[in-house]
Design a protein around this motif. Structure first.
Motif, PDB file in Angstrom:
ATOM      1  N   HIS A 121      -5.101   0.606 -21.117  1.00 25.52           N
ATOM      2  CA  HIS A 121      -4.711   1.378 -19.893  1.00 25.52           C
ATOM      3  C   HIS A 121      -4.585   0.722 -18.470  1.00 25.52           C
ATOM      4  O   HIS A 121      -5.398  -0.005 -18.132  1.00 25.52           O
ATOM      5  N   THR A 122      -3.496   1.413 -17.758  1.00 21.29           N
ATOM      6  CA  THR A 122      -3.353   0.969 -16.375  1.00 21.29           C
ATOM      7  C   THR A 122      -3.526   2.205 -15.669  1.00 21.29           C
ATOM      8  O   THR A 122      -2.758   3.371 -16.017  1.00 21.29           O
ATOM      9  N   VAL A 123      -3.951   2.222 -14.608  1.00 19.93           N
ATOM     10  CA  VAL A 123      -4.198   3.471 -13.643  1.00 19.93           C
ATOM     11  C   VAL A 123      -3.554   3.063 -12.388  1.00 19.93           C
ATOM     12  O   VAL A 123      -3.782   1.834 -11.646  1.00 19.93           O
ATOM     13  N   VAL A 124      -2.392   3.592 -12.077  1.00 24.72           N
ATOM     14  CA  VAL A 124      -1.675   3.164 -10.698  1.00 24.72           C
ATOM     15  C   VAL A 124      -2.125   4.049  -9.495  1.00 24.72           C
ATOM     16  O   VAL A 124      -1.985   5.244  -9.737  1.00 24.72           O
ATOM     17  N   VAL A 125      -2.944   3.599  -8.760  1.00 22.75           N
ATOM     18  CA  VAL A 125      -3.200   4.256  -7.434  1.00 22.75           C
ATOM     19  C   VAL A 125      -2.124   3.919  -6.153  1.00 22.75           C
ATOM     20  O   VAL A 125      -2.218   2.885  -5.865  1.00 22.75           O
ATOM     21  N   GLY A 126      -1.426   4.891  -6.089  1.00 20.82           N
ATOM     22  CA  GLY A 126      -0.188   4.528  -5.086  1.00 20.82           C
ATOM     23  C   GLY A 126       0.588   5.693  -4.211  1.00 20.82           C
ATOM     24  O   GLY A 126      -0.194   6.628  -3.729  1.00 20.82           O
ATOM     25  N   ARG A 127       1.832   5.974  -4.653  1.00 20.81           N
ATOM     26  CA  ARG A 127       2.730   6.824  -4.015  1.00 20.81           C
ATOM     27  C   ARG A 127       2.119   8.186  -4.129  1.00 20.81           C
ATOM     28  O   ARG A 127       1.928   8.830  -2.901  1.00 20.81           O
ATOM     29  N   ARG A 128       1.380   8.519  -4.949  1.00 17.86           N
ATOM     30  CA  ARG A 128       1.163  10.088  -5.025  1.00 17.86           C
ATOM     31  C   ARG A 128      -0.408  10.240  -4.881  1.00 17.86           C
ATOM     32  O   ARG A 128      -1.026  11.326  -5.022  1.00 17.86           O
ATOM     33  N   LEU A 129      -1.141   9.426  -4.311  1.00 15.25           N
ATOM     34  CA  LEU A 129      -2.324   9.470  -3.986  1.00 15.25           C
ATOM     35  C   LEU A 129      -2.765  10.379  -2.944  1.00 15.25           C
ATOM     36  O   LEU A 129      -3.711  11.194  -2.927  1.00 15.25           O
ATOM     37  N   GLY A 130      -1.816  10.548  -1.819  1.00 13.23           N
ATOM     38  CA  GLY A 130      -1.913  11.745  -1.035  1.00 13.23           C
ATOM     39  C   GLY A 130      -1.872  12.995  -1.566  1.00 13.23           C
ATOM     40  O   GLY A 130      -2.607  14.082  -1.160  1.00 13.23           O
ATOM     41  N   ASP A 131      -1.191  13.416  -2.683  1.00  9.32           N
ATOM     42  CA  ASP A 131      -1.228  14.552  -3.459  1.00  9.32           C
ATOM     43  C   ASP A 131      -2.770  14.641  -4.128  1.00  9.32           C
ATOM     44  O   ASP A 131      -2.738  15.483  -5.095  1.00  9.32           O
ATOM     45  N   GLY A 132      -3.418  13.613  -4.400  1.00 10.57           N
ATOM     46  CA  GLY A 132      -4.427  13.613  -5.235  1.00 10.57           C
ATOM     47  C   GLY A 132      -4.178  13.095  -6.550  1.00 10.57           C
ATOM     48  O   GLY A 132      -5.334  12.957  -7.438  1.00 10.57           O
ATOM     49  N   TYR A 133      -2.855  12.144  -6.742  1.00 10.40           N
ATOM     50  CA  TYR A 133      -2.808  11.820  -8.193  1.00 10.40           C
ATOM     51  C   TYR A 133      -2.864  10.486  -8.102  1.00 10.40           C
ATOM     52  O   TYR A 133      -2.426   9.730  -7.387  1.00 10.40           O
ATOM     53  N   GLY A 134      -3.038  10.038  -9.485  1.00  9.30           N
ATOM     54  CA  GLY A 134      -2.777   8.832  -9.870  1.00  9.30           C
ATOM     55  C   GLY A 134      -1.904   8.863 -11.138  1.00  9.30           C
ATOM     56  O   GLY A 134      -1.937   9.677 -11.762  1.00  9.30           O
ATOM     57  N   GLU A 135      -1.260   7.351 -11.678  1.00 14.79           N
ATOM     58  CA  GLU A 135      -0.563   7.447 -12.836  1.00 14.79           C
ATOM     59  C   GLU A 135      -1.210   6.648 -13.802  1.00 14.79           C
ATOM     60  O   GLU A 135      -1.637   5.428 -13.799  1.00 14.79           O
ATOM     61  N   LEU A 136      -1.341   7.273 -14.805  1.00 18.15           N
ATOM     62  CA  LEU A 136      -1.992   6.543 -16.064  1.00 18.15           C
ATOM     63  C   LEU A 136      -0.979   6.204 -17.063  1.00 18.15           C
ATOM     64  O   LEU A 136      -0.258   6.914 -17.453  1.00 18.15           O
TER      65      LEU A 136
END
Ligand code: ATP
Ligand code: MG
Length: 575
Positions: free
Chosen positions: A537-552
């Protein structure tokens, strides 16, 4: 466990390394798991060591669950026990030997049957101490002629070797069954798709033996399966069924002038052109090809041996070696030194050297074969009448479509695999060698019987990589992946802090985490590396962090989900 890529000893490679041909080798090098340190010797980098240890852990857990006890021997051993067992010579060139400062001879152990037998002799005295299974996970040394493919065939490698000790043949069969089941569990946990095949015993000696072959095109072993029954065997171990003796009486042996026919194809063409014996339907299968090899007996003089196979089949040198083990063979080429062996025109009649024939050469079969004179062949050369082989040998190639030796109804299919495990019922070869006896229940001595069971731990790492990768990189099964989650900080400093915070929470929840917190590395490079490294699994902490989201991201399926950072731990602990 938290691993930070900013400080980790890791360098991924963009290009395929020239030294690597097979996918596992290429990817393990490129993704920074291993580095070559010596011919057939590899350094495990931090990621590689984690995977190796995970494989070893799975093996240890299943051995313990099967009731085996772990010990550990030195690899550097004195000559004596191996001399007593005969393996100092039988193992041939594959054994690494050396001398200490006093000129005493040692070896680097290829396996440890002798030492385990001696340990049991040392520490047991009564039937009450049995049965027993001991094992170790330890470095082995073999002077392989062709170390290749990275971890697949090393000269120094990690093996789990287990040895069972029983007082009865039934006990040995039970222990063998227990180890067989343990191996199935191990390879299932490692995610290795495999087939269990009948095998040859090789230099270890003994009788019943099976190999676990991981299916892979790059495997060095070929094995057959039957379309109709459950027969499966290493091609080395395929036993050719002897055909029934032919009916009718063949004509007399006749010698023909067959100039310029040193090959089977040229001989068949000429036989049809000249209608030898009135026939124009000659095929390669009617001819008997006689191949001369030099056999090297361990510790003995080389021997010339002729081998007769139907002319439509090649000699399979691996099958030949397996049939002759512990001796090895190579094709004989020095015909100038042996004028009695007429190259291209050799026949089995009146052979001056030992002659072994394929099992298809049954008494009464008539062959077109060499006449032992330059430019001459003979027809109607009949086995049992014109020549009598000194025995049979399984040296001819096995082909897809050959009849199944077990059910004789199905046709054989051929596939390739990597030998990841090998189990043997050794019997008393080693306990006899050391005269290992214990007191039986009736007060009389009993001689224990042994089994030996090996798993290629380091080879399994490569075998898993071979079966679990795609064009972008490795795709580790969770059980042996170097981490559970790869957290990628895909942007500026704030994201690194958030990534590290998440990584801390994941670790607190019991997950093993690799975090890509490398400064000055682009998001694109980090994504490429994550796919190359292959953590599930990879969690991308990036672009959408401002909205409180990461990508799994799921490495295997390629699936991507937007997940609230606050839900990430829950999402990863419930998958
Ligand atoms: P191979 O036919 O591939 O040489 P082997 O029959 O010599 O293998 P065993 O003596 O049965 O192998 O050893 C037990 C296990 O150790 C094998 O099943 C394999 O997984 C592993 N192994 C053997 N040789 C090597 C090697 N050179 N490098 C890595 N692993 C090996
Ligand atoms: Mg070997």
């Amino acid at each position: 466990m938290l691993l930070r890529m900013s400080t980790m000893l890791l360098k991924t490679l963009r290009e395929d390394p020239a030294e690597a041909e097979v996918p596992s080798h290429r990817l393990l090098l490129r993704a920074g798991y291993i580095r070559r340190a010596a011919p057939g010797g590899y350094t495990y980098l931090p990621l590689g060591k984690l995977v190796l240890d995970n494989v070893a852990r799975v093996v240890r857990e299943e051995m313990a669950a099967a009731g085996a006890q772990e010990v550990s021997f030195p690899a550097l051993l004195p000559r004596d026990p191996y001399e007593t067992s005969g393996r100092w010579t039988d193992y041939g060139d594959e054994i690494f030997t050396l001398k200490d400062r006093r000129d005493t001879e040692y070896l680097l152990a290829p396996t440890h049957e002798e030492m385990f037998a001696l340990l049991v002799q040392d520490l047991t005295s009564s039937y009450r101490d049995f049965p027993m299974i001991l094992f170790q996970v330890q470095t082995k040394y073999r002077d392989e002629a062709r170390p290749r493919a990275g971890l697949l065939r090393g000269r120094e490698f990690l093996m789990k070797d287990a040895y069972s000790f029983d007082l009865t043949d039934e006990g040995l069969a039970d222990a063998y069954g227990v180890m067989r089941v343990a191996y199935q569990k191990i390879f299932a946990r490692l995610g290795l798709e495999h087939t269990i095949v009948s095998a040859m015993a090789g230099a270890m000696g003994g009788s019943a033996s099976e190999e676990f072959l991981a299916l892979a095109d790059v495997g060095e072993d070929t094995f057959v399966g039957c379309a109709k029954c459950d027969y499966a065997a290493n091609t080395e171990a395929v036993v050719t069924p002897a055909p029934p003796a032919p009916e009718g009486t063949p004509g007399p042996l006749t010698v023909h002038d067959t100039p310029d026919t040193p090959t089977i194809a040229s001989l068949v063409a000429l036989a049809n052109e000249r209608a030898l014996d009135g026939r124009t339907d000659w095929t390669a299968a009617d001819t008997l090809k006689n191949v001369v090899v030099t056999v090297h007996h361990p510790g003995g003089e080389p021997e010339l041996l002729a081998i007769g196979v139907p002319g439509d089949r090649e000699i399979d040198l691996k099958r030949l070696d397996a049939a002759l083990a512990p001796a090895t063979a190579e094709l004989f080429d020095d015909f100038a030194s042996r004028p009695d062996l007429v190259k291209g025109y050799i026949g089995p009649q009146g052979s001056k050297i030992r002659y072994l024939a394929d099992p298809r050469v049954v008494a009464g079969t008539a062959w077109l074969t060499g006449a032992n004179q330059p430019g001459k062949h003979a027809t109607s050369v009949v086995a049992g009448r014109d020549f009598t082989p000194d025995g049979t040998i399984e040296a001819a190639e096995v082909r897809a479509g050959d009849p199944c030796p077990r059910c004789s109804e199905g046709e054989l299919t051929i596939r390739r695999g990597i030998e990841i495990g090998h189990i043997f019922q050794l019997g008393r070869r080693y306990t006899d060698a050391f005269k290992l006896d214990v007191l039986g229940p009736d007060g009389k001595p009993v001689r224990p019987t042994m089994g030996s069971y090996g798993v290629g731990v380091s080879r399994a790492v490569a075998a898993v990589a071979e079966q679990h990768h795609d064009e972008r990189g490795l795709v580790w099964p969770a059980e042996i992946a170097p981490a559970d989650v790869h957290v990628v900080a895909a942007g500026k400093d704030g994201q690194v802090a958030a990534a590290l915070r998440l990584a801390g929470e994941l670790v607190a929840a019991g997950l093993r985490v690799l975090v890509d917190d490398r400064p000055g590395v682009s998001a694109g490079v980090k994504f490429t590396d994550a796919e190359l490294i292959g953590i599930p699994h990879t969690v991308v902490v990036g672009r959408r962090l401002g909205d409180g989201y990461g990508e799994l991201r799921d490495r295997r399926t390629g699936g991507r989900d937007e997940v609230l950072m606050s839900d990430m731990v829950a999402a990863l602990t419930t998958v």
